[in-house]
Write a protein that holds these residues in place. Structure first.
Motif, mmCIF file in Angstrom:
data_model
loop_
_atom_site.group_PDB
_atom_site.id
_atom_site.type_symbol
_atom_site.label_atom_id
_atom_site.label_comp_id
_atom_site.label_asym_id
_atom_site.label_seq_id
_atom_site.Cartn_x
_atom_site.Cartn_y
_atom_site.Cartn_z
ATOM 1 N N ILE A 49 35.258 -1.633 2.622
ATOM 2 C CA ILE A 49 34.816 -2.520 3.392
ATOM 3 C C ILE A 49 34.939 -1.811 4.097
ATOM 4 O O ILE A 49 33.482 -1.469 5.451
ATOM 5 C CB ILE A 49 36.361 -3.582 3.448
ATOM 6 C CG1 ILE A 49 36.217 -4.544 2.259
ATOM 7 C CG2 ILE A 49 35.791 -4.273 4.439
ATOM 8 C CD1 ILE A 49 37.431 -5.212 2.298
ATOM 9 N N ILE A 76 34.185 -10.403 7.537
ATOM 10 C CA ILE A 76 34.586 -10.724 6.573
ATOM 11 C C ILE A 76 35.388 -11.063 5.679
ATOM 12 O O ILE A 76 36.327 -11.981 6.482
ATOM 13 C CB ILE A 76 36.216 -8.889 6.391
ATOM 14 C CG1 ILE A 76 35.426 -8.367 7.392
ATOM 15 C CG2 ILE A 76 36.493 -8.311 5.021
ATOM 16 C CD1 ILE A 76 34.055 -7.471 6.806
ATOM 17 N N VAL A 99 41.171 -5.107 8.414
ATOM 18 C CA VAL A 99 39.655 -5.801 8.642
ATOM 19 C C VAL A 99 39.219 -5.765 9.933
ATOM 20 O O VAL A 99 37.889 -4.923 10.083
ATOM 21 C CB VAL A 99 38.869 -6.805 7.610
ATOM 22 C CG1 VAL A 99 38.774 -6.630 5.906
ATOM 23 C CG2 VAL A 99 39.252 -7.254 8.090
ATOM 24 N N ALA A 115 35.269 -4.824 12.013
ATOM 25 C CA ALA A 115 34.320 -5.593 11.651
ATOM 26 C C ALA A 115 34.322 -7.098 12.719
ATOM 27 O O ALA A 115 35.232 -6.654 13.624
ATOM 28 C CB ALA A 115 35.286 -6.758 9.995
#
Length: 257
Positions: free
Chosen positions: A54, A70, A83, A88
């Motif tokens: 990720i 995400i 995340v 993110a």
């Protein structure tokens, strides 16, 4: 190091276009960027993703000028923290059933004084400790989206619209149809009525999102004030493109097109 492209466009009254990404493949993100998409929803609920994977997809989004949102597996604090620390642009949280649960998501996603997100300034999102006011920047710029995909969330729509720091209500027609007793039939009057209720109540109070599969759906939703658009997933588009290509072989196999 994250960007707030999508959040800023929504705040300015614009419409943003993305897609779900289920494969751990940076090249897919690059292709979306080259095609002009605004954001990718990296699907950690249904896709096959690791924390490290990720983070690399987030990096690729940044290189392409896209926002990275995400879809977490759930509302677990560790999943949200990982995340966001990776940089993110935002989170999209599934499987919630009330405004109270959404407030818990805000608590986990935002720093004091808004929430209680754990602070680790050496994280990638804070440029490894080189952004002195990172907590304030993150509180301002992190996008928070939640799925409205069950009857409980529809019933709680007025309370959802009162949740501060919540940016996007993302309508999930597939799961919503199952929750209302009509699995797979998003066109059923009960499902249509539920979607209409969400749009009518939330319009002008929260940004509204959903997934679309064709131009007619896109035109209809945008006209009704839905401005956070996910066009299928890369797997859906890839499957359609491969099926179209394979249809050219049928005549040489003695098959009808």
């Amino acid at each position: 190091m994250f960007n707030a492209v999508v959040k800023r466009k929504l705040e300015a009254g614009g419409t943003v276009f993305g897609s779900f990404v289920k494969l751990d493949a940076p090249a897919i993100i690059e292709l979306f960027g080259l095609a002009g998409f605004d954001f990718a929803i990296i699907d950690a609920e249904h896709g096959c993703h690791t924390h490290a994977g990720i983070e690399n997809l987030i990096r690729t989004c940044e290189l392409m000028g896209m926002s990275s949102v995400i879809r977490t597996p759930d509302a677990g604090e560790a999943n949200i923290l990982h995340v966001l620390d990776s940089g993110a642009s935002g989170i999209q949280v599934p499987s919630l059933r009330s405004a109270a649960e959404v407030r818990e998501v805000i608590r986990k996603a935002k720093y004091w004084p808004i929430g209680e997100r754990g602070s680790a300034r050496a994280c990638r999102a804070a440029a490894y400790g080189t952004v002195p006011d990172y907590e304030q920047v993150a509180n301002r710029d992190t996008l928070v989206s939640v799925h409205v995909e069950n009857k409980e969330m529809v019933e709680d729509i007025h309370a959802l619209c009162e949740v501060e720091e919540l940016d996007v209500l993302f309508i999930g027609p597939g799961d919503l149809s199952a929750s209302l007793g009509h699995p797979g039939n998003a066109a059923h009057p009960d499902v249509v009525a539920a979607i209409d209720r969400v749009i009518q109540v939330a319009a002008g109070r929260k940004h509204i999102g959903t997934v679309v599969a064709n131009p007619a759906q896109l035109e209809s939703y945008v006209a009704r004030g839905v401005h956070y658009i996910a066009w299928l997933s890369e797997l859906g588009m890839l499957r359609a493109a491969l099926n179209h290509a394979a249809s050219n072989f049928k005549a040489y196999r003695g098959e009808a097109k």
